[in-house]
Design a protein around this motif. Structure first.
Motif, short mmCIF file in Angstrom:
data_model
loop_
_atom_site.label_atom_id
_atom_site.label_comp_id
_atom_site.label_asym_id
_atom_site.label_seq_id
_atom_site.Cartn_x
_atom_site.Cartn_y
_atom_site.Cartn_z
N GLU A 665 0.83 -1.19 0.00
CA GLU A 665 0.00 0.00 0.00
C GLU A 665 0.86 1.24 0.00
OE1 GLU A 665 -2.73 -0.05 3.19
OE2 GLU A 665 -4.01 -1.61 2.33
N ASN A 666 0.36 2.29 -0.66
CA ASN A 666 1.11 3.53 -0.76
C ASN A 666 1.22 4.18 0.62
OD1 ASN A 666 2.49 5.33 -2.38
ND2 ASN A 666 0.75 6.71 -2.52
N PRO A 667 2.42 4.38 1.14
CA PRO A 667 2.55 4.98 2.47
C PRO A 667 2.07 6.42 2.48
CG PRO A 667 4.69 4.82 1.41
CD PRO A 667 3.72 4.10 0.53
N GLU A 668 1.66 6.86 3.66
CA GLU A 668 1.17 8.23 3.80
C GLU A 668 2.28 9.22 3.49
OE1 GLU A 668 -0.93 11.06 7.19
OE2 GLU A 668 -0.43 8.97 7.63
N GLY A 669 1.92 10.25 2.73
CA GLY A 669 2.89 11.29 2.44
C GLY A 669 3.60 11.15 1.10
N VAL A 670 3.40 10.02 0.38
CA VAL A 670 4.03 9.86 -0.92
C VAL A 670 3.32 10.76 -1.93
CG1 VAL A 670 4.44 8.25 -2.80
CG2 VAL A 670 4.80 7.51 -0.45
N ILE A 671 4.10 11.47 -2.72
CA ILE A 671 3.54 12.44 -3.67
C ILE A 671 2.78 11.73 -4.78
CG2 ILE A 671 4.17 14.15 -5.42
CD1 ILE A 671 6.43 15.02 -3.64
N ASN A 672 1.63 12.28 -5.11
CA ASN A 672 0.83 11.76 -6.21
C ASN A 672 1.40 12.29 -7.51
OD1 ASN A 672 -1.05 10.98 -8.05
ND2 ASN A 672 -2.82 11.88 -6.99
N ALA A 673 1.98 11.38 -8.31
CA ALA A 673 2.71 11.82 -9.51
C ALA A 673 1.80 12.32 -10.61
CB ALA A 673 3.56 10.67 -10.04
N VAL A 674 0.49 11.99 -10.57
CA VAL A 674 -0.39 12.38 -11.66
C VAL A 674 -1.31 13.53 -11.27
CG1 VAL A 674 -0.32 10.12 -12.73
CG2 VAL A 674 -2.07 10.61 -11.01
N ALA A 675 -1.29 13.96 -10.02
CA ALA A 675 -2.11 15.09 -9.62
C ALA A 675 -1.68 16.33 -10.38
CB ALA A 675 -1.99 15.33 -8.12
N HIS A 676 -2.66 17.19 -10.70
CA HIS A 676 -2.31 18.41 -11.45
C HIS A 676 -1.37 19.28 -10.65
CE1 HIS A 676 -2.44 22.01 -13.73
NE2 HIS A 676 -3.10 22.65 -12.80
N VAL A 677 -1.69 19.50 -9.37
CA VAL A 677 -0.82 20.29 -8.51
C VAL A 677 -0.61 19.56 -7.20
CG1 VAL A 677 -1.46 22.53 -9.50
CG2 VAL A 677 -2.78 21.59 -7.59
N GLN A 678 0.51 19.81 -6.57
CA GLN A 678 0.83 19.18 -5.29
C GLN A 678 1.64 20.17 -4.46
OE1 GLN A 678 0.08 15.70 -4.69
NE2 GLN A 678 0.62 16.03 -2.54
N LEU A 679 1.10 20.57 -3.33
CA LEU A 679 1.82 21.45 -2.43
C LEU A 679 2.79 20.64 -1.58
CD1 LEU A 679 -1.00 23.87 -1.22
CD2 LEU A 679 0.93 24.44 -2.70
N GLY A 680 3.92 21.25 -1.25
CA GLY A 680 4.92 20.58 -0.44
C GLY A 680 5.66 21.58 0.43
N ALA A 681 6.69 21.12 1.14
CA ALA A 681 7.47 21.92 2.09
C ALA A 681 6.55 22.57 3.12
CB ALA A 681 8.30 22.97 1.36
N ARG A 682 5.80 21.72 3.82
CA ARG A 682 4.85 22.21 4.83
C ARG A 682 5.60 22.94 5.95
NH1 ARG A 682 0.04 18.78 7.82
NH2 ARG A 682 -0.24 20.19 9.59
N GLN A 683 5.06 24.08 6.36
CA GLN A 683 5.69 24.90 7.39
C GLN A 683 4.97 24.84 8.73
OE1 GLN A 683 8.74 26.57 6.64
NE2 GLN A 683 8.39 25.11 4.98
N GLY A 684 3.75 24.33 8.73
CA GLY A 684 3.00 24.26 9.98
C GLY A 684 1.70 25.03 9.89
N ASP A 685 0.94 24.99 10.97
CA ASP A 685 -0.36 25.66 11.04
C ASP A 685 -0.21 27.02 11.71
OD1 ASP A 685 -1.47 23.38 9.94
OD2 ASP A 685 -1.94 22.49 11.90
#
Length: 896
Positions: A665-685
């Protein structure tokens, strides 16, 4: 193909598209009358595939979403359960592979083995004892591939025979090695194709791979009906082995044109491969530069190359029946489709006299003094004509008469080895060399040198400003960033290419009509050249881009003629040189042999570095050719074994997934390669109160929470997304959002319609410096440009939305400046920073707000605050996007 079956039509159907020349002229009209049993009308972007008649494959039409160039391959059992043999264990191979790839010496290898034996776990044995043992194993393992052989070459000069060694592996056997390999064999394309894309009115032909172009089609037409072309791409050039160039090698590199570019141009087993090592004739002070000695060196070259071609020559007469991977017998017919070489090497291959001849072009008979005129057409050379001229000259009664006849056509008194290969015309096989003709040649040797002349004419201040402007340009992935360019010698064609892409934006504020009339005119020429070079670089060409490219060549020619006329009294530069003339053959080559990456020298020249490393670390610097080739052969063997181990691992993992599906199973947090956009480098709430306090002095964040509320309340209903509980959104100061500083955007390229990827940054301290990338935002009407300010997730009801705060650069510019029109500059103007806006970045949001974002680069105009230029030269996709934007706006740049 994936999905439903393609719509199949009989080959006689009247859907026949417009082509590029009269020999292949067709007409295609989507509104032609159709009968009741006619196939369904084509839909926008449908792909039509017309196969060569000899293939007996009917014409097919595919919906664009179902069209693929990749053949699906079955999940077959690996060829071996222990692909690392003859090594005793996998660990043995993997350690030996590292030693080989690092070109370790004997002592280093022995020390490595000892350390590994001491550290080896009980799970897997490490049995290798010494460098000598591992060499024996590499020799055994390398027997799976066609080996190199050494042949003696004897050529006479002034009555004395001279002996040379030619190292080569049988070219035909090497090709059959690939044909037997189940990893590559299914990817071979043997039948020529014509591909078309429906634009809503007609099918427009497009060309990319060699088998989609004319030469492959025409070659198959000349062969027996059952024959399948097996087409070779050959490259040869001298390579410096020592640091100062005193030691040189002369590799021959081959690729198979039937394989797709991602395999053919790779460094993998199916990619470019050294198959020969030509002898280098030492200069003799008594004869050097004399015509007889130059002819002798050319004769040595062709006699040596002939050894490589021996089996190809035999099979080019009658073909070769071969049982392929699918157990089908095919009549393979070798073709020398493409010769990739720089101008000097092309002169050797075609046996013309080069710079000292009357006709300097290896492709046509352009007179020496007309090379600068790009608008004139000239008779093409042919191998048949060249051979007839040679035979007629050799039957002349005197040596003087023979020389006069050959000199009249700039030919040498040497027999061409390629003339022995059936269906090979060396003058047609020679191909446009973009690296040396354009990047390092027309630009690096001429336009760039000429531009520096005018910059230095303005004084030191202009030079300093150019360097400063280069340093201020935004950084871009796969593009070099420069702090200093003027007065520095660059000997790398790729570096020159990057400078040419940026020079207009760095120089537009330095050279003007008032301070340097001729320098400004040259800058306009350079803009036309850059456009032309980008058209030359397109990964896919259509009828429309071919026409646009020819128009760019015409514009460049016209402006250069004007510049040459006006500047000659001051510069006294001679523009009659081959690399300028060779531009006239660029688009003919694309139509004949596909896009330029099929024959660009860059992939081949990248092999010089590894060969140089082998020379320095694995030879005794004496008789180096067999030592280098042996080591290169072992590297090929290592690469093949490594790939087989990867295949075995993949097969084992697939079996495990079938037995234990939960384990994969795909582990949590793996980037979706086919999504149109994907945000990353989370800084917090962060709460809205925290954000507005942190950015209290930044006008872009004034009223951040209130503006976001208004944006969501207006945009969600407009995109058919109901407000939660049908209640207007009212974020409170304590509510939180999640900040991100990285955005990956997948988008469809306008060049080859494949998925491409941009990586965007919105970071106050990216490697020590602020980086806020720019985007091109597509709206319902026309795209606009903006800079990212802040990216975040926020929750509305049960939905998580991806949103960006942007600084729009969409102030209307009613009148374009003359300089912008002269230099092809697309100027944008920033709104006040307080006019920041929100846009959705998630692909689930459609409609008028934001369909997608694509990354682009903007260069500031030093002369106008808040004005920027779209850098439309950084890659082929943004280049075509901006051309489309210019066309839709009715804006036409000045080139006259």
């Amino acid at each position: 193909m994936h999905g439903s079956s393609p719509r199949s039509h009989p080959s006689s159907v009247d859907f026949v598209p417009v082509f590029f020349d009269s020999d292949h002229q067709h007409h295609d009209d989507a509104n032609d009358g159709v009968s009741d049993d006619a196939p369904p009308a084509p839909q926008l972007d449908d792909i039509k595939v017309e196969y060569h008649p000899h293939s007996r494959i009917p014409l097919t039409v595919h919906p664009f979403s179902e069209f693929t160039r990749h053949r699906p391959t079955e999940d077959t059992v690996p060829r071996s359960a222990s692909p690392w043999e003859p090594f005793c264990t996998r660990l043995d191979f993997e350690v030996a592979e590292i030693a080989l790839a690092a070109t370790m010496t004997k002592d280093q290898t022995n020390r490595l083995f000892e350390l590994v034996r001491r550290a080896a776990s009980a799970k897997e044995d490490f049995t290798l004892q010494s460098h000598d043992e591992v060499r024996t194993l590499w020799k055994m393992a390398s027997e799976r591939f066609t080996p190199f052989e050494t042949s003696a070459i004897s050529v006479s000069h002034q009555g004395e025979a001279h002996e040379y060694k030619m190292h080569s592996r049988c070219l035909w056997s090497w090709a059959l090695d690939l044909m037997r390999d189940s990893r590559f064999a299914p990817h071979f394309t043997f039948d020529a194709q014509r591909l078309y894309k429906f634009n809503g009115a007609r099918f427009v032909r497009f060309i990319d791979e060699p088998w989609t172009a004319n030469a492959f089609w025409d070659a198959q037409s000349r062969l027996p009906q059952d024959a399948k072309p097996l087409a070779f791409i050959l490259y040869a050039d001298k390579a410096k082995l020592s640091s100062f160039g005193t030691a040189k090698g002369y590799p021959i590199i081959v690729r198979i044109a039937n394989l797709p570019v991602e395999i053919r141009n790779s460094t993998g087993v199916g990619g470019r491969r050294v198959v020969g090592w030509l002898p280098i004739v030492k200069e003799d002070p008594k004869h050097s530069k004399k015509k007889s000695f130059v002819d002798f060196k050319n004769a040595v070259w062709h006699e040596s190359f002939l050894k490589l071609l021996e089996a190809v020559i035999v099979h080019s007469k009658s073909g070769y029946w071969f049982e392929c991977w699918d157990h089908v017998q095919r009549l393979l017919w070798p073709l020398i489709l493409i010769l990739s070489a720089d101008y000097k090497e092309q002169c050797v291959m075609s046996l013309i006299r080069g710079l000292k001849g009357k006709f300097l072009c290896p492709v046509c008979l352009v007179p020496q003094d007309e090379q600068s005129v790009l608008s004139n057409a000239h008779p093409l050379r042919t191998s048949t004509e060249s051979l007839n001229i040679l035979n007629a000259a050799r039957s002349a009664s005197t040596q003087k008469e023979k020389e006069q006849q050959l000199k009249a056509y700039s030919l040498r008194d040497v027999e061409n080895c390629f003339g022995k290969v059936s269906y090979c015309d060396v003058h047609r096989a020679l191909s446009f060399d973009r690296l040396h003709t354009n990047n390092a040649g027309m630009w690096g040797d001429h336009l760039w040198s000429e531009l520096q002349f005018w910059l230095e004419d303005l004084g030191r201040e202009a030079v300093v400003k150019i360097d400063a402007n280069f340093d201020a340009l935004p950084r871009w992935r796969n593009l070099k960033h420069f702090s200093h360019v003027v007065g520095i010698d660059f000997n790398d064609g790729s570096t020159h290419e990057d400078i040419s892409k940026m020079i207009i934006f760095a120089a537009q504020s330095v050279l003007s009509r008032t301070n340097s009339e001729l320098g400004y005119l040259l800058l306009r020429c350079i803009r036309c050249y850059v456009d032309l070079d980008i058209y030359a670089a397109l990964e896919v060409h259509t009828e429309d881009t071919i026409a646009a490219g020819r128009d760019a060549l015409s514009q460049f020619s016209t402006l250069m003629d004007l510049y040459i006329e006006k500047s000659h009294p001051e510069t006294n530069k001679n523009w009659n040189f081959p690399k300028k003339h060779l531009l006239t053959h660029l688009f003919d080559d694309i139509i004949a042999k596909g896009v330029t990456r099929n024959y660009n020298m860059k992939p081949n020249e990248k092999m010089h570095g590894p060969l140089r490393a082998i020379y320095h670390r694995q030879t005794n610097f004496k008789d180096v050719a067999p030592q280098i080739l042996r080591y290169d052969h072992w590297l090929l063997t290592s690469l093949s074994i490594h790939d087989e181990i990867n295949d075995l691992d993949a097969y084992t993992n697939n079996l495990k997934a079938t037995i234990e599906p939960d384990a994969t199973e795909n582990p949590e947090g793996v980037i979706n390669a086919v999504a149109h956009v994907q945000l990353g480098a989370r800084q917090g709430d962060f709460s809205f109160a925290d954000i507005e306090q942190s950015y209290a002095t930044d006008r872009a964040f004034f009223g951040f929470r209130i503006k976001l509320n208004q944006f969501l309340n207006d945009s969600l209903p407009n995109n058919a997304i109901p407000l939660p509980n049908e209640t207007r959104i009212r974020f409170q100061a304590c509510d939180q959002i999640t900040e991100f500083r990285y955005l990956r955007v997948n988008y469809e390229s306008m060049v080859d319609w494949r998925l491409q990827q941009d990586l965007l940054r919105c970071n106050p301290k990216f490697f020590g410096s602020p980086r806020y990338d720019c985007v091109m935002i597509k709206t319902e009407h026309q795209p606009f440009f903006a800079r990212l300010i802040y990216m975040f997730h926020c929750k509305v009801g049960g939905t998580e939305l991806s949103i960006a705060l942007i600084h729009p650069y969409d102030v209307g510019i009613s009148v374009r400046r003359r300089q912008d029109l002269d230099l092809g500059l697309w100027r944008v103007r920033a709104k006040p920073r307080s006019s920041s806006e929100f846009v959705f970045v998630d692909s689930i949001i459609r409609g008028a707000t934001s369909a997608f974002l694509t990354f682009t680069a903007l260069a500031s105009d030093p002369e106008a605050v808040n004005d920027y230029f779209v850098i439309d030269t950084i890659d082929t996709d943004i280049f075509l996007r901006m051309k489309a934007l210019q066309d839709s706006s009715g804006l036409h740049f000045r080139h006259q």
